[in-house]
Design a protein around this motif. Structure first.
Motif, PDB file in Angstrom:
ATOM      1  N   ILE A  59       0.937  -1.077  -0.128  1.00 12.79           N
ATOM      2  CA  ILE A  59      -0.031  -0.063   0.023  1.00 12.79           C
ATOM      3  C   ILE A  59       0.880   1.322  -0.022  1.00 12.79           C
ATOM      4  O   ILE A  59       0.936   2.223   1.095  1.00 12.79           O
ATOM      5  CB  ILE A  59      -1.002   0.129   1.356  1.00 12.79           C
ATOM      6  N   PRO A  60       1.656   1.605  -0.982  1.00 14.04           N
ATOM      7  CA  PRO A  60       2.575   2.404  -0.972  1.00 14.04           C
ATOM      8  C   PRO A  60       2.146   3.906  -0.841  1.00 14.04           C
ATOM      9  O   PRO A  60       2.886   4.567  -0.325  1.00 14.04           O
ATOM     10  CB  PRO A  60       3.241   2.616  -2.290  1.00 14.04           C
ATOM     11  N   SER A  61       0.977   4.318  -0.968  1.00 14.89           N
ATOM     12  CA  SER A  61       0.651   5.842  -1.182  1.00 14.89           C
ATOM     13  C   SER A  61       0.447   5.834   0.446  1.00 14.89           C
ATOM     14  O   SER A  61       0.578   7.143   0.985  1.00 14.89           O
ATOM     15  CB  SER A  61      -0.533   6.239  -1.952  1.00 14.89           C
ATOM     16  N   SER A  62      -0.341   5.219   1.116  1.00 10.50           N
ATOM     17  CA  SER A  62      -0.621   5.215   2.472  1.00 10.50           C
ATOM     18  C   SER A  62       0.585   5.376   3.489  1.00 10.50           C
ATOM     19  O   SER A  62       0.696   6.147   4.270  1.00 10.50           O
ATOM     20  CB  SER A  62      -1.534   4.036   2.920  1.00 10.50           C
ATOM     21  N   SER A  63       1.431   4.253   3.228  1.00  7.65           N
ATOM     22  CA  SER A  63       2.693   4.057   3.840  1.00  7.65           C
ATOM     23  C   SER A  63       3.430   5.410   3.754  1.00  7.65           C
ATOM     24  O   SER A  63       3.947   5.835   4.584  1.00  7.65           O
ATOM     25  CB  SER A  63       3.701   3.213   3.282  1.00  7.65           C
ATOM     26  N   THR A  64       3.575   5.935   2.431  1.00  5.20           N
ATOM     27  CA  THR A  64       4.245   7.308   2.113  1.00  5.20           C
ATOM     28  C   THR A  64       3.734   8.373   2.964  1.00  5.20           C
ATOM     29  O   THR A  64       4.402   9.129   3.815  1.00  5.20           O
ATOM     30  CB  THR A  64       4.230   7.438   0.800  1.00  5.20           C
ATOM     31  N   LYS A  65       2.210   8.378   3.015  1.00  5.54           N
ATOM     32  CA  LYS A  65       1.831   9.385   3.964  1.00  5.54           C
ATOM     33  C   LYS A  65       2.036   9.322   5.311  1.00  5.54           C
ATOM     34  O   LYS A  65       2.509  10.196   6.115  1.00  5.54           O
ATOM     35  CB  LYS A  65       0.090   9.311   3.623  1.00  5.54           C
ATOM     36  N   ILE A  66       1.791   8.213   5.830  1.00  3.80           N
ATOM     37  CA  ILE A  66       2.513   7.784   7.325  1.00  3.80           C
ATOM     38  C   ILE A  66       4.156   8.409   7.623  1.00  3.80           C
ATOM     39  O   ILE A  66       4.137   9.006   8.545  1.00  3.80           O
ATOM     40  CB  ILE A  66       2.165   6.447   7.725  1.00  3.80           C
ATOM     41  N   LEU A  67       4.849   7.888   6.710  1.00  2.00           N
ATOM     42  CA  LEU A  67       6.379   8.012   6.859  1.00  2.00           C
ATOM     43  C   LEU A  67       6.582   9.737   6.737  1.00  2.00           C
ATOM     44  O   LEU A  67       7.296  10.229   7.530  1.00  2.00           O
ATOM     45  CB  LEU A  67       7.021   7.412   5.721  1.00  2.00           C
ATOM     46  N   LYS A  68       5.855  10.432   5.993  1.00  2.67           N
ATOM     47  CA  LYS A  68       5.809  11.686   5.614  1.00  2.67           C
ATOM     48  C   LYS A  68       5.553  12.582   6.887  1.00  2.67           C
ATOM     49  O   LYS A  68       6.206  13.360   7.443  1.00  2.67           O
ATOM     50  CB  LYS A  68       4.953  12.217   4.673  1.00  2.67           C
ATOM     51  N   ALA A  69       4.326  11.991   7.609  1.00  2.00           N
ATOM     52  CA  ALA A  69       3.798  12.636   8.690  1.00  2.00           C
ATOM     53  C   ALA A  69       5.053  12.476  10.211  1.00  2.00           C
ATOM     54  O   ALA A  69       4.835  13.186  10.933  1.00  2.00           O
ATOM     55  CB  ALA A  69       2.593  11.999   9.263  1.00  2.00           C
ATOM     56  N   LEU A  70       5.847  11.309   9.606  1.00  2.00           N
ATOM     57  CA  LEU A  70       6.822  11.098  10.848  1.00  2.00           C
ATOM     58  C   LEU A  70       8.161  11.830  10.239  1.00  2.00           C
ATOM     59  O   LEU A  70       9.374  11.328  10.833  1.00  2.00           O
ATOM     60  CB  LEU A  70       7.055   9.468  10.848  1.00  2.00           C
ATOM     61  N   ASN A  71       8.117  12.685   9.423  1.00  2.00           N
ATOM     62  CA  ASN A  71       9.166  13.116   8.902  1.00  2.00           C
ATOM     63  C   ASN A  71      10.217  12.569   8.137  1.00  2.00           C
ATOM     64  O   ASN A  71      11.512  12.662   8.110  1.00  2.00           O
ATOM     65  CB  ASN A  71       9.940  14.121   9.987  1.00  2.00           C
ATOM     66  N   LEU A  72       9.794  11.251   7.628  1.00  2.00           N
ATOM     67  CA  LEU A  72      10.745  10.266   6.978  1.00  2.00           C
ATOM     68  C   LEU A  72      10.176  10.246   5.426  1.00  2.00           C
ATOM     69  O   LEU A  72       9.136  10.349   5.037  1.00  2.00           O
ATOM     70  CB  LEU A  72      10.525   8.776   7.631  1.00  2.00           C
ATOM     71  N   SER A  73      11.170   9.733   4.646  1.00  2.00           N
ATOM     72  CA  SER A  73      10.856   9.217   3.281  1.00  2.00           C
ATOM     73  C   SER A  73      11.329   7.810   2.741  1.00  2.00           C
ATOM     74  O   SER A  73      12.293   7.577   3.459  1.00  2.00           O
ATOM     75  CB  SER A  73      11.271  10.391   2.215  1.00  2.00           C
ATOM     76  N   ILE A  74      10.572   7.112   2.344  1.00  2.00           N
ATOM     77  CA  ILE A  74      11.118   5.734   2.178  1.00  2.00           C
ATOM     78  C   ILE A  74      12.322   5.696   1.212  1.00  2.00           C
ATOM     79  O   ILE A  74      13.185   4.858   1.223  1.00  2.00           O
ATOM     80  CB  ILE A  74       9.915   5.329   1.196  1.00  2.00           C
ATOM     81  N   ASP A  75      12.767   6.879   0.448  1.00  2.00           N
ATOM     82  CA  ASP A  75      13.943   6.788  -0.330  1.00  2.00           C
ATOM     83  C   ASP A  75      15.105   7.017   0.185  1.00  2.00           C
ATOM     84  O   ASP A  75      15.944   6.643   0.204  1.00  2.00           O
ATOM     85  CB  ASP A  75      13.789   7.937  -1.542  1.00  2.00           C
ATOM     86  N   GLU A  76      14.797   7.761   1.648  1.00  2.00           N
ATOM     87  CA  GLU A  76      16.272   8.289   2.387  1.00  2.00           C
ATOM     88  C   GLU A  76      16.371   7.090   3.345  1.00  2.00           C
ATOM     89  O   GLU A  76      17.297   7.215   4.364  1.00  2.00           O
ATOM     90  CB  GLU A  76      15.646   9.671   3.061  1.00  2.00           C
ATOM     91  N   GLU A  77      15.293   6.122   3.722  1.00  2.00           N
ATOM     92  CA  GLU A  77      15.458   5.141   4.828  1.00  2.00           C
ATOM     93  C   GLU A  77      16.129   4.148   4.659  1.00  2.00           C
ATOM     94  O   GLU A  77      15.906   3.174   4.268  1.00  2.00           O
ATOM     95  CB  GLU A  77      13.848   4.283   4.923  1.00  2.00           C
ATOM     96  N   ALA A  78      17.773   4.350   4.605  1.00  2.00           N
ATOM     97  CA  ALA A  78      18.750   3.483   4.476  1.00  2.00           C
ATOM     98  C   ALA A  78      18.360   2.346   5.712  1.00  2.00           C
ATOM     99  O   ALA A  78      17.602   3.061   6.635  1.00  2.00           O
ATOM    100  CB  ALA A  78      19.975   4.037   4.541  1.00  2.00           C
ATOM    101  N   ASN A  79      18.784   1.349   5.927  1.00  5.14           N
ATOM    102  CA  ASN A  79      18.637   0.589   7.199  1.00  5.14           C
ATOM    103  C   ASN A  79      16.997   0.341   7.593  1.00  5.14           C
ATOM    104  O   ASN A  79      16.766   0.112   8.354  1.00  5.14           O
ATOM    105  CB  ASN A  79      19.185   1.227   8.441  1.00  5.14           C
ATOM    106  N   CYS A  80      16.230   0.632   6.431  1.00  2.00           N
ATOM    107  CA  CYS A  80      15.075   0.586   6.506  1.00  2.00           C
ATOM    108  C   CYS A  80      14.127  -0.529   7.289  1.00  2.00           C
ATOM    109  O   CYS A  80      13.315  -0.584   7.812  1.00  2.00           O
ATOM    110  CB  CYS A  80      14.083   1.156   5.467  1.00  2.00           C
ATOM    111  N   PHE A  81      14.731  -1.879   6.840  1.00  4.87           N
ATOM    112  CA  PHE A  81      14.079  -2.943   7.761  1.00  4.87           C
ATOM    113  C   PHE A  81      14.502  -3.237   9.042  1.00  4.87           C
ATOM    114  O   PHE A  81      14.124  -4.261   9.586  1.00  4.87           O
ATOM    115  CB  PHE A  81      14.322  -4.133   6.639  1.00  4.87           C
TER     116      PHE A  81
END
Ligand code: ME8
Length: 514
Positions: free
Chosen positions: A462-484
């Protein structure tokens, strides 16, 4: 030899005689989910989809309207190009078989087979189904129909043949050496026993119509549409230019996603053709099951064809993507119904995941003006929750590796449910009332960390919902090195950052109002 850190994923190319429906959407979404997953894992991914525009079926469909064939396919292909936007697909290219680059590739592939002594001219007499674009043996015909139920006609025409029978033993050896070539295993067994029954040479050209790629050196024949179609996977990488970087980087394909209806073409003909052309064979064919609608076969005559756009308008794109991958174990058949879709949305997205995000965000806003609390010393309860996250994270990775989407979603939902339970147990609203600020910070901080992880795990689906939540947390999926990384291993959220606004992600659906 493809590079180990590169992944090539394809959907079938869809016939343009019809408009896209939920079945096409399913294969495309599944492929997109895997493409997004591997990109998160830092692989270089090439994800391809497109349209199959030649052959007798398409030529016949054109006769029912006033356009010439090229105009017709141009128009109809647009429906599938739009579908990539409607479904938020992350495809890197869109291949059309009527394009010049593809025609060149098909002619080169043919010449290669011919030069390798794999092609001869003879006459085909037998059954052909235009709907399936497939030749059938006498023994396969049941009550005058193909085993698929499609009508067949008797064809007698001059035809070129591919020496498929020469490849029987080599194919069986290939399946034996590559036991994971076809997924699921039941389909692998099906293919092996089909080949064991013996292979006849394959008719690979037609003369009774002309909408296709002309056979090099014999313009009275057009290349059989399946040889034409399968070659698309090479065209998109720059074939026949052997110096093409994409071809070097991405061939052989890692995953060809297909429906079970077209398994034989991909798991028997395609590897044989590639071996005959002296090329490497794909790593995996993933054959998924079939969708019915309200327990009925989807068909125009029944008027029950589900248009993805209508469902998305009514329920939302991420909700639709989620449902398709969640509802049935990948590989099994599934039934599409709005009731089932609504139940999934309400019970898992709205009441479980959406509720977790809402309650944690609103408590953080209410008590700390939205500022993310700093990490506190963890207690046993948090440690337990973190252990569950780590276990489910490993499970998720295993499921993605074996392309078991619904099980991967199970492991995410497991984390969400345990986190909701953790919040019910720790009662942050009581901690707030009692002024236990450090405890409150600890609970909200850990919960926010889990929300970060869950959003990332959900991102491929669910990429667009996830992106919105991460954005609200001041994060972006592209910058999330170590994201897992799990919530216990690193404090990933910068403390003192303020949570941004977030609209209600998954509104609850009232069945009576739909
Ligand atoms: O076969 N349930 O194209 P096509 C699940 N052009 N998946 C379904 C489905 C259903 N009810 N209906 C369709 C062709 N699909 C060829 C492919 S590839 C080199 C050439 C999906 O338009 C499923 O992936 O008939 C199936 O294999 C594909 O659409 C068939 O699409």
């Amino acid at each position: 030899m493809g590079n180990m850190s590169n992944i090539y994923i394809t959907t079938p190319i869809y016939y343009v005689n019809d408009k896209p429906h939920v079945g096409h959407a399913y294969t495309s979404i599944a492929s997109d989910v895997l493409a997004r997953f591997y990109r998160l894992k830092n692989y270089e991914v090439f994800f391809l989809t497109g349209t199959d525009e030649h052959g007798q079926k398409i030529q016949q469909a054109t006769k029912n309207n006033n356009l010439n064939t090229q105009e017709f396919v141009d128009n109809m292909s647009l429906n599938f190009q739009n579908l990539t936007k409607i479904l938020n697909l992350s495809n890197n290219d869109f291949i059309r078989t009527s394009s010049q680059r593809h025609i060149n590739a098909v002619r080169s592939f043919w010449e290669k087979l011919n030069n390798n002594g794999q092609v001869y001219l003879d006459k085909y007499s037998g059954w052909y189904s235009i709907r399936d674009e497939a030749f059938y043996n006498e023994e396969e015909i049941v009550d005058g129909h193909a085993p698929t139920g499609a009508p067949v006609e008797w064809v007698e025409e001059s035809s070129y043949f591919f020496k498929l029978s020469d490849w029987e033993e080599k194919l069986l050896k290939f399946y034996e050496d590559n036991p994971t070539f076809i997924q699921p295993k039941s389909r692998y067994n099906e293919v092996v026993s089909f080949v064991k029954q013996g292979l006849k040479d394959l008719s690979i050209s037609r003369t009774s119509f002309d909408w296709g790629v002309k056979v090099p050196g014999d313009e009275s024949h057009v290349v059989y549409v399946w040889i034409d179609a399968l070659t698309n996977y090479l065209t998109a990488l720059g074939y026949p230019d052997n110096d093409s970087k994409s071809l070097k980087d991405f061939w052989p394909a890692n995953f060809h996603f297909v429906g079970k209806d077209i398994l034989r073409f991909h798991a028997v003909y395609w590897p044989a053709l590639l071996m005959a052309a002296g090329m490497e064979t794909p790593k995996k064919i993933i054959a998924h099951g079939w969708w019915t609608v309200e327990k009925e076969k989807m068909s125009k005559s029944l008027g029950n064809v589900v248009n993805p756009q209508d469902i998305i308008n009514k329920y939302g794109l991420d909700q639709f993507r989620y449902f398709l991958l969640r509802e049935v174990p990948f590989g099994n058949d599934g039934d599409f119904s709005e009731d089932a879709l609504i139940s999934r949305i309400n019970s898992e997205l709205a009441n479980n995941f959406g509720n977790l995000v809402n309650r944690v965000f609103s408590m953080t806003k209410k008590n700390f003006d939205g500022v993310i609390p700093e990490q506190q010393e963890l207690k046993e309860e948090e440690q337990n929750l973190i252990n569950i996250c780590d276990e489910n994270l490993s499970e998720y990775m295993i499921c993605f590796k074996s392309v078991e989407f619904s099980k991967a979603i199970d492991s995410i939902i497991g984390i969400v449910s345990m986190t909701n339970k953790y919040i019910d147990n720790t009662k942050p609203w009581t901690l707030a009332k009692e002024g236990k600020i450090d405890d409150l910070k600890r609970v909200l901080r850990v919960s926010l960390e889990v929300i970060r992880l869950v959003s990332i795990l959900f991102y491929p689906i669910i990429p667009s919902s996830s992106t919105k939540i991460l954005k609200a947390l001041n994060l972006s999926i592209d910058e999330e090195a170590n994201c897992f990384a799990g919530p216990g291993s690193i404090p990933s959220l910068a403390a003192n950052n303020r949570i941004g606004d977030l609209d209600l992600l998954f509104p609850k659906i009232d069945k009576n109002l739909t």
